[in-house]
Write an enzyme that holds these catalytic residues in place. Structure first.
Site, PDB file in Angstrom:
ATOM      1  N   HIS A  70       0.819  -1.215   0.000  1.00 26.42           N
ATOM      2  CA  HIS A  70       0.000   0.000   0.000  1.00 26.42           C
ATOM      3  C   HIS A  70       0.852   1.265   0.000  1.00 26.42           C
ATOM      4  CE1 HIS A  70       0.235  -0.357   4.539  1.00 26.42           C
ATOM      5  NE2 HIS A  70       0.380   0.938   4.399  1.00 26.42           N
ATOM      6  N   ASP A 113       0.042  -7.690   1.277  1.00 24.51           N
ATOM      7  CA  ASP A 113       0.533  -6.317   1.447  1.00 24.51           C
ATOM      8  C   ASP A 113       2.061  -6.315   1.515  1.00 24.51           C
ATOM      9  OD1 ASP A 113       0.597  -3.609   1.789  1.00 24.51           O
ATOM     10  OD2 ASP A 113      -0.246  -3.605   3.811  1.00 24.51           O
ATOM     11  N   SER A 206       4.222   2.382   7.746  1.00 28.41           N
ATOM     12  CA  SER A 206       3.851   1.150   7.070  1.00 28.41           C
ATOM     13  C   SER A 206       5.057   0.697   6.277  1.00 28.41           C
ATOM     14  CB  SER A 206       2.722   1.397   6.100  1.00 28.41           C
ATOM     15  OG  SER A 206       1.526   1.599   6.768  1.00 28.41           O
TER      16      SER A 206
END
Length: 247
Positions: A70, A113, A206
């Site tokens: 992402h 992810d 992230s």
């Protein structure tokens, strides 16, 4: 260094339009010893709206950096060998040749992810820049294992640390984790951060690694306002990783 409270490891889920209950701070963090994590990468990129966003990542070879899917965008650059963000310069910032986002990534379910960034050139390794080991086979980290996550993510009240922060987190089995996570967890996900504890990773870094006994076992992916947080289970993607890195 005194223990700090309510500090954040950012999840760049904002780039995907996720809002609401997603957590936005690392809790129970502290400053990492300078260059004690020479694999850490500071990633900047533009999203579809043209905003410049930040993610974490980690060096896995001289020309590949791993991060979350992402965190994909345009004009991606990777800075290595940093402790303070004030150290960021043209000499330690590298352009990305190819962003290899996993083809099965799903922004709604957070499946797959994971992304591998191939740098335009191999980096020179030194005391401040070193790759981290990846798991050698598909196995899970035992519940109760204490691991570590780090990043330059946003602190509470919009503050951003200038130095690398870290926090220890405890592995939680997926069954217990599922009780507090609104989406279905797959076997390719893992959880860390005991419910009710003060250690967790969250919004803005992230893509940072979950490190267990010196090995990158997970990638910061998503979570709620409090522990546990969800990480991509790197060992589940070893065939894909080998395929991409072998060219």
């Amino acid at each position: 260094m005194a223990q700090l409270t309510q500090l954040a490891v950012l999840l760049c889920l904002i780039a995907q339009g996720h809002t609401g209950s997603l957590k936005d701070r690392i809790i129970g963090g502290r400053e990492a010893a300078p260059h004690s994590k020479p694999w850490m990468a500071y990633i900047t990129y533009n999203n579809q709206a043209g905003e410049r966003l930040v993610c974490g990542g980690f060096l896995v070879s001289r020309d590949f950096v791993m991060t979350a899917a992402h965190c994909a965008g345009r004009n991606t650059q990777v800075s290595l060998g940093l402790h303070s963000l004030d150290d960021k310069s043209a000499k330690n910032t590298f352009p990305v040749l190819v962003s290899n986002r996993h083809a099965n990534y799903d922004s709604a379910t957070h499946d797959s992810d994971i992304m591998l960034l191939k740098l335009k050139a191999k980096v020179h390794l030194n005391d401040a820049i070193q790759p981290i080991a990846l798991p050698k086979k598909n196995k899970r980290v035992a519940s109760g294992t204490v691991c570590n996550v780090a990043g330059w993510g946003q602190m509470g009240h919009g503050r951003v640390p200038r130095v690398l922060m870290e926090v220890n987190v405890t592995i939680v089995n997926n069954q217990r984790c599922q009780e507090s996570i609104p989406v279905e967890l797959s076997d390719a996900m893992m959880c860390a951060g005991q419910p009710g504890s003060s250690g967790d990773a969250a919004k803005g870094d992230s893509g940072a690694p979950l490190v267990c006994d010196g090995v990158a076992m997970g990638i910061v992916s998503f979570g709620n306002d409090s522990p546990p947080g969800v990480y991509t289970h790197i060992a589940s993607f070893l065939p894909w990783i080998r395929k991409i890195m072998s060219g």
